[in-house]
Design a protein around this motif. Structure first.
Motif, PDB file in Angstrom:
ATOM      1  N   UNK A 503       3.918 -65.967  56.063  1.00  0.00           N
ATOM      2  CA  UNK A 503       3.761 -64.517  55.994  1.00  0.00           C
ATOM      3  C   UNK A 503       3.911 -63.865  57.368  1.00  0.00           C
ATOM      4  N   UNK A 504       3.848 -64.678  58.418  1.00  0.00           N
ATOM      5  CA  UNK A 504       3.879 -64.150  59.781  1.00  0.00           C
ATOM      6  C   UNK A 504       5.318 -64.043  60.268  1.00  0.00           C
ATOM      7  N   UNK A 505       5.688 -62.860  60.729  1.00  0.00           N
ATOM      8  CA  UNK A 505       7.007 -62.650  61.308  1.00  0.00           C
ATOM      9  C   UNK A 505       6.909 -62.514  62.817  1.00  0.00           C
ATOM     10  N   UNK A 506       7.983 -62.894  63.524  1.00  0.00           N
ATOM     11  CA  UNK A 506       7.985 -62.803  64.986  1.00  0.00           C
ATOM     12  C   UNK A 506       9.407 -62.882  65.503  1.00  0.00           C
ATOM     13  N   UNK A 507       9.607 -62.443  66.729  1.00  0.00           N
ATOM     14  CA  UNK A 507      10.888 -62.603  67.395  1.00  0.00           C
ATOM     15  C   UNK A 507      10.876 -63.873  68.222  1.00  0.00           C
ATOM     16  N   UNK A 508      11.662 -63.879  69.298  1.00  0.00           N
ATOM     17  CA  UNK A 508      11.637 -65.019  70.209  1.00  0.00           C
ATOM     18  C   UNK A 508      10.232 -65.144  70.789  1.00  0.00           C
TER      19      UNK A 508
END
Length: 528
Positions: A503-508
């Motif tokens: 459920x967790x989104x992130x970039x670099x």
């Protein structure tokens, strides 16, 4: 999560490119047209707003304080990176970025630095950011009475002054080409001031989130600060940080949905965790490292031949293989990692029982008995590492008695108290910063209590040298000195390994510190 969903996330985060997407899609039997559409959707993804992000953190102590000068573990470092901002920040790509300062410039000899403050910044109490706030916040760590861990960073500052309504001027004792990096230190957030004093005890900041509740070594909650100057951060409505020191309990909390993120993943169960479809493993390689610190002000560690005997009696490769399961790289008894531009490629110190015996003999000893204090609070697997080391050193006539310490209170009761202990270091973005923080004579976190005249001369010289080739020569000599005469054994550099709910989104993800440079709460989001 489906295979399609996983590919979409990987592309959207920049982990794979379109070509790799097409190859993977073909292997999974996804039509080329469908894969192309998938790529378009992934690239169009943007952080979502809302929800509460819950983190299970493997650090923390009941002695924790909100005063940034005292931050010493990931619980407080992450909380600080959530409620506070600094003048500059190391971004998720490793580059230095402006934060509360929108720009800076130096004199030709780098002894004077002028920082122009970002307009429109307010603190959580509604007060506007002023140059006086910067002066007071930095002065909090200066002076003879200061016990701040950041004291060695700010000690070279001779004067801080305001120039008008938006500029702060730092005058340094000697030139420092890395000074803008140093003011990004997590101990140096800018806090509101009044009449020359900081308002509050560290609970009021200018970060993306404001503090709601705080229990030392237990739990903290934060709420989004709606007036924050940066609209591109602070995606979740709030966050909860739970201190869960036990690895098994931390892993279970993620698997049962009690938390969304955990750090310091148990390497023994990592393969099983990685196979779970609703969990993502995030791993970054940087300058974090594990050490065994010897107090050079106490016998027998005041004898360098004893220290060298202990260094040669360690099989670093076995520790890397068995404790880190290969998730890192070999250390060489100095703290400057491969991610540092001034890392020196020195000959690797090998496990050598005969050399260990030779140095014991030079110290006037046939055998040696020492206590080594360890707990997994120092680093995951620290007790196992100490037991392995005990077995490795025995053939040299070195008897290591492993003293298992409790996790709670380790950093206040054992570290820098006992003569020989296991230690974790997050590394620092520059060589000067790492050396100034933990190896310069007399600094608060010099955990080997080591003093070396030539090293300290080089530290000042390298800091003010603006020619990178000359700086490399100076830092190489410093690494050699620490390796051969220092009071720490550095067996390995560890990767940061985190596990996240799908459920967790992130970039670099940044590799300068754990949890995306302590900025996971403000940079990450929830996709559902």
């Amino acid at each position: 999560m489906s295979d399609i969903g996983k590919l979409k996330r990987l592309l959207g985060r920049g982990i794979i490119d379109r070509r790799s997407l097409m190859v993977c899609a073909a292997a999974l039997g996804i039509a080329v047209i469908a894969a192309g559409a998938l790529g378009t959707q992934a690239l169009a993804q943007e952080p979502k707003k809302g929800g509460t992000l819950r983190l299970g953190i493997g650090h923390g102590s009941t002695t924790d304080s909100l005063d940034p000068a005292t931050y010493e573990n990931l619980y407080m470092q992450t909380l600080g990176g959530t409620i506070h901002n600094t003048l500059t920040v190391v971004g998720n790509t490793g580059e230095l970025e402006p934060e509360l300062a929108e720009s800076w410039e130096a004199s030709e000899d780098a002894t004077e630095w002028r920082f122009k403050l970002r307009p429109g910044v307010t603190f959580h109490n509604g007060a506007p950011l002023t140059p006086e706030d910067v002066v007071v916040s930095i002065d909090h760590h200066r002076g003879e009475e200061s016990t701040s861990a950041a004291k060695p960073i700010v000690e070279p500052i001779q004067e801080i002054s305001a120039d008008g309504d938006d500029t702060v001027v730092f005058t340094l004792e000697n030139g420092n080409a890395d000074f803008p990096y140093l003011v990004s230190d997590y101990h140096l957030p800018i806090m509101p001031s009044e009449s020359g004093e900081i308002v509050g005890g560290g609970e009021i900041g200018a970060g993306s989130y404001k503090l709601a509740t705080f229990e030392p070594g237990v739990r903290a909650t934060v709420e989004r600060f709606e007036e924050h100057w940066n609209e591109e951060t602070g995606h979740v409505d709030g966050a909860e940080m739970l201190v869960i020191l036990d690895q098994t309990a931390r892993t279970n909390a993620l698997q049962t949905g009690e938390v969304d993120v955990i750090d310091r993943v148990d390497l023994k169960t990592l393969p099983l965790l990685a196979r779970q479809p609703n969990i993502e493993i995030v791993e970054t390689e940087g300058n974090a490292h594990y050490t065994f610190a010897m107090r050079t002000d106490a016998a027998p560690f005041d004898n360098n031949d004893v220290r060298l005997a202990l260094k040669y009696a360690m099989d670093r490769q076995e520790l890397l293989d068995k404790v880190l399961k290969g998730h890192g790289y070999l250390g060489n008894d100095h703290p400057i990692g491969k991610a540092d531009r001034f890392h020196a490629d020195l000959p690797q110190r090998e496990y050598d029982i005969e050399k260990a015996k030779e140095h014991l003999k030079k110290a006037g000893l046939e055998t040696l008995q020492v206590d080594l204090h360890a707990a997994d609070a120092a680093f995951p697997g620290a007790v196992d590492a100490a037991i392995l080391y005990k077995e490795q050193a025995a053939p040299a006539g070195i008897e290591i008695n492993v003293v298992r310490e409790p996790n709670d209170g380790y950093w206040s009761n054992v570290w820098m108290v006992e003569p020989f202990s296991a230690v974790y270091w997050g590394g620092r973005p520059t060589a000067d910063w790492m050396f100034s923080m933990a190896y310069a004579a007399g600094v608060p976190w010099n955990d080997s209590f080591w003093e070396h005249e030539r090293f300290n001369e080089l530290l000042v010289e390298a800091r003010s040298e603006l020619d990178d080739a000359k700086r490399q020569e100076l830092y190489t000599e410093m690494q050699e000195i620490v390796m051969d005469e220092g009071g720490v054994i550095v067996p390995m550099f560890n990767n940061y390994i985190m596990a996240l709910s799908d459920k967790v989104g992130h970039g670099e993800v940044g590799n300068n510190w754990a949890l995306d440079g302590f900025r996971a709460v403000e940079r990450w989001w929830l996709e559902e």
